[in-house]
Design a protein around this motif. Structure first.
Motif, PDB file in Angstrom:
ATOM      1  N   VAL A 124       0.833  -1.199   0.000  1.00 20.21           N
ATOM      2  CA  VAL A 124       0.000   0.000   0.000  1.00 20.21           C
ATOM      3  C   VAL A 124       0.869   1.251   0.000  1.00 20.21           C
ATOM      4  O   VAL A 124       0.602   2.212  -0.731  1.00 20.21           O
ATOM      5  CB  VAL A 124      -0.967  -0.007   1.203  1.00 20.21           C
ATOM      6  CG1 VAL A 124      -1.640   1.340   1.391  1.00 20.21           C
ATOM      7  CG2 VAL A 124      -1.998  -1.105   1.036  1.00 20.21           C
ATOM      8  N   MET A 125       1.917   1.248   0.797  1.00 19.38           N
ATOM      9  CA  MET A 125       2.805   2.409   0.839  1.00 19.38           C
ATOM     10  C   MET A 125       3.562   2.595  -0.471  1.00 19.38           C
ATOM     11  O   MET A 125       3.856   3.720  -0.864  1.00 19.38           O
ATOM     12  CB  MET A 125       3.784   2.288   1.997  1.00 19.38           C
ATOM     13  CG  MET A 125       3.165   2.494   3.334  1.00 19.38           C
ATOM     14  SD  MET A 125       4.402   2.417   4.606  1.00 19.38           S
ATOM     15  CE  MET A 125       3.397   2.324   6.047  1.00 19.38           C
ATOM     16  N   CYS A 126       3.905   1.508  -1.139  1.00 20.70           N
ATOM     17  CA  CYS A 126       4.633   1.605  -2.401  1.00 20.70           C
ATOM     18  C   CYS A 126       3.745   2.038  -3.561  1.00 20.70           C
ATOM     19  O   CYS A 126       4.259   2.337  -4.640  1.00 20.70           O
ATOM     20  CB  CYS A 126       5.322   0.278  -2.722  1.00 20.70           C
ATOM     21  SG  CYS A 126       6.806   0.012  -1.748  1.00 20.70           S
ATOM     22  N   CYS A 127       2.442   2.088  -3.357  1.00 23.09           N
ATOM     23  CA  CYS A 127       1.551   2.568  -4.424  1.00 23.09           C
ATOM     24  C   CYS A 127       1.726   4.062  -4.674  1.00 23.09           C
ATOM     25  O   CYS A 127       1.444   4.539  -5.759  1.00 23.09           O
ATOM     26  CB  CYS A 127       0.093   2.270  -4.066  1.00 23.09           C
ATOM     27  SG  CYS A 127      -0.322   0.542  -4.221  1.00 23.09           S
TER      28      CYS A 127
ATOM     29  N   ILE B 244       4.389   7.373  -4.687  1.00 24.35           N
ATOM     30  CA  ILE B 244       5.818   7.627  -4.850  1.00 24.35           C
ATOM     31  C   ILE B 244       6.432   8.098  -3.535  1.00 24.35           C
ATOM     32  O   ILE B 244       7.541   7.708  -3.181  1.00 24.35           O
ATOM     33  CB  ILE B 244       6.046   8.664  -5.967  1.00 24.35           C
ATOM     34  CG1 ILE B 244       5.635   8.050  -7.308  1.00 24.35           C
ATOM     35  CG2 ILE B 244       7.493   9.118  -6.006  1.00 24.35           C
ATOM     36  CD1 ILE B 244       5.686   8.992  -8.471  1.00 24.35           C
ATOM     37  N   ILE B 245       5.707   8.884  -2.785  1.00 22.58           N
ATOM     38  CA  ILE B 245       6.234   9.402  -1.517  1.00 22.58           C
ATOM     39  C   ILE B 245       6.410   8.282  -0.499  1.00 22.58           C
ATOM     40  O   ILE B 245       7.336   8.308   0.304  1.00 22.58           O
ATOM     41  CB  ILE B 245       5.284  10.486  -0.963  1.00 22.58           C
ATOM     42  CG1 ILE B 245       5.272  11.673  -1.910  1.00 22.58           C
ATOM     43  CG2 ILE B 245       5.681  10.912   0.431  1.00 22.58           C
ATOM     44  CD1 ILE B 245       4.253  12.718  -1.572  1.00 22.58           C
ATOM     45  N   GLY B 246       5.564   7.268  -0.521  1.00 14.96           N
ATOM     46  CA  GLY B 246       5.605   6.205   0.478  1.00 14.96           C
ATOM     47  C   GLY B 246       6.571   5.079   0.193  1.00 14.96           C
ATOM     48  O   GLY B 246       6.683   4.146   0.994  1.00 14.96           O
ATOM     49  N   ILE B 247       7.286   5.119  -0.918  1.00 18.36           N
ATOM     50  CA  ILE B 247       8.180   4.010  -1.277  1.00 18.36           C
ATOM     51  C   ILE B 247       9.249   3.737  -0.220  1.00 18.36           C
ATOM     52  O   ILE B 247       9.470   2.575   0.133  1.00 18.36           O
ATOM     53  CB  ILE B 247       8.779   4.231  -2.680  1.00 18.36           C
ATOM     54  CG1 ILE B 247       7.694   4.038  -3.735  1.00 18.36           C
ATOM     55  CG2 ILE B 247       9.941   3.269  -2.941  1.00 18.36           C
ATOM     56  CD1 ILE B 247       8.132   4.350  -5.145  1.00 18.36           C
TER      57      ILE B 247
END
Length: 122
Positions: free
Chosen positions: A27-30, A32-35
């Motif tokens: 979910v975080m990798c969806c 760009i900021i959360g990668i």
């Protein structure tokens, strides 16, 4: 002993923790900021899958100010809640003698859940 500990860990909740970290990492990798935080969730997931026989080391050298900033953001966004969950399970498992090795693994996961940036799993 590590093999048996990992098998028992998987049966009694290790797979659930692994899937929880994996889903949150995806979910975080969806975004760009959360990668960066998603990649740390994957690190936590694979440690939570088979924790026995693995160690957490601080990365050699100076991790830098970016790592510190990312740890501060991680701490306030979700790290404190993950760490408190591992603390609760660790205390519950430490009540019994049989649960002491599993409590130790939860405390190890708790330390990584607080500050995952600048650490490596060996």
């Amino acid at each position: 002993m590590n093999f048996i500990g990992n098998i028992i860990w998987l049966i009694f909740g290790g797979i659930a923790i692994f899937i929880e970290y994996l889903v949150s990492g995806f979910v975080m990798c969806c975004t760009i900021i959360g990668i960066p935080w998603g990649l740390q969730c994957f690190k936590l997931a694979f440690l939570a899958l088979l924790p026995f026989g693995k160690q957490i080391n601080v990365t050699a050298g100076n991790p830098g100010c970016l790592s510190t900033l990312m740890n501060i953001i991680w701490f306030f966004i979700g790290g404190i809640w993950i760490a408190l969950t591992h603390l609760l399970f660790g205390i519950l498992l430490a009540i019994t003698i049989i649960g002491l090795p599993f409590a130790k693994q939860h405390f190890k996961l708790m330390s990584l859940a607080l500050t995952p940036f600048g650490r490596e799993v060996v």
